[in-house]
Design a protein around this motif. Sequence first.
Motif, PDB file in Angstrom:
ATOM      1  N   ILE A  62       0.865  -1.182   0.000  1.00 21.36           N
ATOM      2  CA  ILE A  62       0.000   0.000   0.000  1.00 21.36           C
ATOM      3  C   ILE A  62       0.898   1.228   0.000  1.00 21.36           C
ATOM      4  O   ILE A  62       1.856   1.296   0.769  1.00 21.36           O
ATOM      5  N   ASN A  63       0.596   2.193  -0.852  1.00 24.11           N
ATOM      6  CA  ASN A  63       1.346   3.456  -0.907  1.00 24.11           C
ATOM      7  C   ASN A  63       0.415   4.581  -0.484  1.00 24.11           C
ATOM      8  O   ASN A  63      -0.574   4.868  -1.171  1.00 24.11           O
ATOM      9  N   THR A  64       0.724   5.238   0.622  1.00 24.49           N
ATOM     10  CA  THR A  64      -0.200   6.228   1.176  1.00 24.49           C
ATOM     11  C   THR A  64       0.057   7.668   0.716  1.00 24.49           C
ATOM     12  O   THR A  64      -0.624   8.586   1.185  1.00 24.49           O
ATOM     13  N   HIS A  65       1.007   7.879  -0.200  1.00 29.93           N
ATOM     14  CA  HIS A  65       1.152   9.215  -0.796  1.00 29.93           C
ATOM     15  C   HIS A  65       1.857   9.090  -2.143  1.00 29.93           C
ATOM     16  O   HIS A  65       3.061   8.907  -2.214  1.00 29.93           O
ATOM     17  N   GLY A 309       5.072   6.552   2.284  1.00 31.08           N
ATOM     18  CA  GLY A 309       4.701   6.817   0.902  1.00 31.08           C
ATOM     19  C   GLY A 309       5.928   7.038   0.047  1.00 31.08           C
ATOM     20  O   GLY A 309       7.066   6.883   0.497  1.00 31.08           O
ATOM     21  N   THR A 310       5.695   7.432  -1.201  1.00 32.62           N
ATOM     22  CA  THR A 310       6.803   7.652  -2.124  1.00 32.62           C
ATOM     23  C   THR A 310       6.801   9.043  -2.740  1.00 32.62           C
ATOM     24  O   THR A 310       7.790   9.450  -3.333  1.00 32.62           O
ATOM     25  N   ASP A 311       5.679   9.776  -2.653  1.00 30.28           N
ATOM     26  CA  ASP A 311       5.588  11.124  -3.226  1.00 30.28           C
ATOM     27  C   ASP A 311       5.822  11.117  -4.735  1.00 30.28           C
ATOM     28  O   ASP A 311       6.219  12.125  -5.308  1.00 30.28           O
ATOM     29  N   MET A 317       7.761   0.304  -2.893  1.00 30.69           N
ATOM     30  CA  MET A 317       7.650   0.538  -1.460  1.00 30.69           C
ATOM     31  C   MET A 317       8.833  -0.036  -0.688  1.00 30.69           C
ATOM     32  O   MET A 317       9.194   0.473   0.379  1.00 30.69           O
ATOM     33  N   LEU A 318       9.459  -1.080  -1.212  1.00 30.02           N
ATOM     34  CA  LEU A 318      10.647  -1.619  -0.549  1.00 30.02           C
ATOM     35  C   LEU A 318      11.819  -0.648  -0.673  1.00 30.02           C
ATOM     36  O   LEU A 318      12.626  -0.513   0.252  1.00 30.02           O
ATOM     37  N   GLU A 319      11.908   0.035  -1.796  1.00 28.14           N
ATOM     38  CA  GLU A 319      12.934   1.062  -1.950  1.00 28.14           C
ATOM     39  C   GLU A 319      12.716   2.188  -0.942  1.00 28.14           C
ATOM     40  O   GLU A 319      13.665   2.680  -0.319  1.00 28.14           O
ATOM     41  N   SER A 320      11.468   2.592  -0.763  1.00 22.86           N
ATOM     42  CA  SER A 320      11.157   3.641   0.210  1.00 22.86           C
ATOM     43  C   SER A 320      11.533   3.192   1.625  1.00 22.86           C
ATOM     44  O   SER A 320      12.060   3.983   2.427  1.00 22.86           O
ATOM     45  N   TRP A 321      11.271   1.927   1.938  1.00 19.33           N
ATOM     46  CA  TRP A 321      11.652   1.373   3.242  1.00 19.33           C
ATOM     47  C   TRP A 321      13.168   1.413   3.412  1.00 19.33           C
ATOM     48  O   TRP A 321      13.681   1.846   4.453  1.00 19.33           O
ATOM     49  N   LYS A 322      13.912   0.971   2.406  1.00 23.26           N
ATOM     50  CA  LYS A 322      15.368   0.946   2.502  1.00 23.26           C
ATOM     51  C   LYS A 322      15.930   2.342   2.763  1.00 23.26           C
ATOM     52  O   LYS A 322      16.838   2.524   3.599  1.00 23.26           O
ATOM     53  N   LEU A 346       5.137   0.585   7.139  1.00 27.64           N
ATOM     54  CA  LEU A 346       4.817   0.018   5.834  1.00 27.64           C
ATOM     55  C   LEU A 346       3.750  -1.068   5.912  1.00 27.64           C
ATOM     56  O   LEU A 346       2.802  -1.067   5.117  1.00 27.64           O
ATOM     57  N   PHE A 347       3.889  -1.985   6.844  1.00 31.65           N
ATOM     58  CA  PHE A 347       3.030  -3.163   6.841  1.00 31.65           C
ATOM     59  C   PHE A 347       1.809  -3.046   7.749  1.00 31.65           C
ATOM     60  O   PHE A 347       0.773  -3.657   7.470  1.00 31.65           O
TER      61      PHE A 347
END
Length: 443
Positions: A62-65, A309-311, A317-322, A346-347
């Motif tokens: 899920i991406n919230t932004h 999110g990723t904007d 989303m894994l890249e955003s987490w890293k 994230l989860f």
Amino acid sequence: MLLIGNGRLLTRDKARPYFENGAVATEGNKILEVGDFDALREKYRGADFLDARGGLILPAFINTHEHIYSAMARGLAVKGYNPHGFLDILDGLWWTIDRNLDNENTYLSAMATYIDCIKNGVTTIFDHHASYGEISGSLFAIERAARECGIRSCLCYEISDREGPEKARLAVRENVDFARHVRETNDDRIASMMGMHASFTISDETMELCRSEKPEEIGYHIHVAEGIEDLQLCLKEHGKRIVDRLFDWDILGEKTLLAHCIYINPHEMRLIQDSGSMVVHNPESNMGNACGCPPTMELVHRGILTGLGTDGYTHDMLESWKVANILHKHHLCDPTAAWSEVPEMLFVNNARIANRYFRQKLGVLEEGAAADIIISDYIPLTPMDASNLDSHLLFGMEGRSVVTTVANGKVLMKDRELQELDEAAILAKVREGARRLAGKING
């Protein structure tokens, strides 16, 4: 019916988090059962079978932004663009793009974004849209793409006075019209919010219009203190900090999503927490725009519902987490920082945020939850069990490790081949649209 199995199963269900060789049985858009592969294979012999081939089976992301309107920015050179700060980046690039977007290119931008979402295992997004080249009908154009691609979407249009009061009124009207449409269609795959750009581009008159026109059942999706300029202008023009201004205009609340929140203080954090408002962190965008590092770890520790999110910077989303993981370790000079907080965002938190707008339970593989499931080709080289799942995902996977994506019970991608879409034909049209957009901007 569909059976997905023969792989390591990560459920995100605290009661049963991990199966060494697991499976998920689905019917329609819901999960019927989760358990051991051999038992479910025997029980659901007639189901269509998706073989994980020893890889990972987990809930879709899920991406919230998100920012669909940024899809055609890749490689775009704008004549005279030479930014020296965040406001230059906004006006010189992003607002220049959205001033030249029409509904056809908005639709194509959405198609390109949704295809990338499918390839990265993202099946639910919260998008924040702007296309001041053509406002009316733009959210409906995105909805058309969302339905064609099968991605669950919460949509809004970003209201701003930057293009004058008449376009601000049109932006309010687009949000209201779309919210009414969502209410009437009552389809749990599409939701709406009242989008707002940021405090520094919204006058008191437009704030009042938003408050008076907003449908009761939805909240706001707004950028908050993304750049120091937003805070400085709020103090100068309104004599108060940004979150205080939002509080005074009744913008805070359990259905409201605040993006970024970099330059906020403990008093503002208490207002956010007490109002039940949600926050979404976008680490790559903040770093790329040199905006600063938000106090995200403090927000999480205070119990503020904070998602990831990723904007529009990526759809992975894994890249955003890293990036979030190393950003906060570096910023706080603490190697333990962000280890548990970011995967919780994230989860767990992204699913909680999504379920304030979508009725079907998301983000978990359990009976009755949405059949949003992905398969990754990651096969661990070291032992995996319930205690080290996040470590394997963080260091062993990336978005393009996803080989199969199922959303709402439909197989959108199988073995990295899109099932519902003619990718080559769609992307050919996107390229034509991108050339047209570049020509308008630089013509």
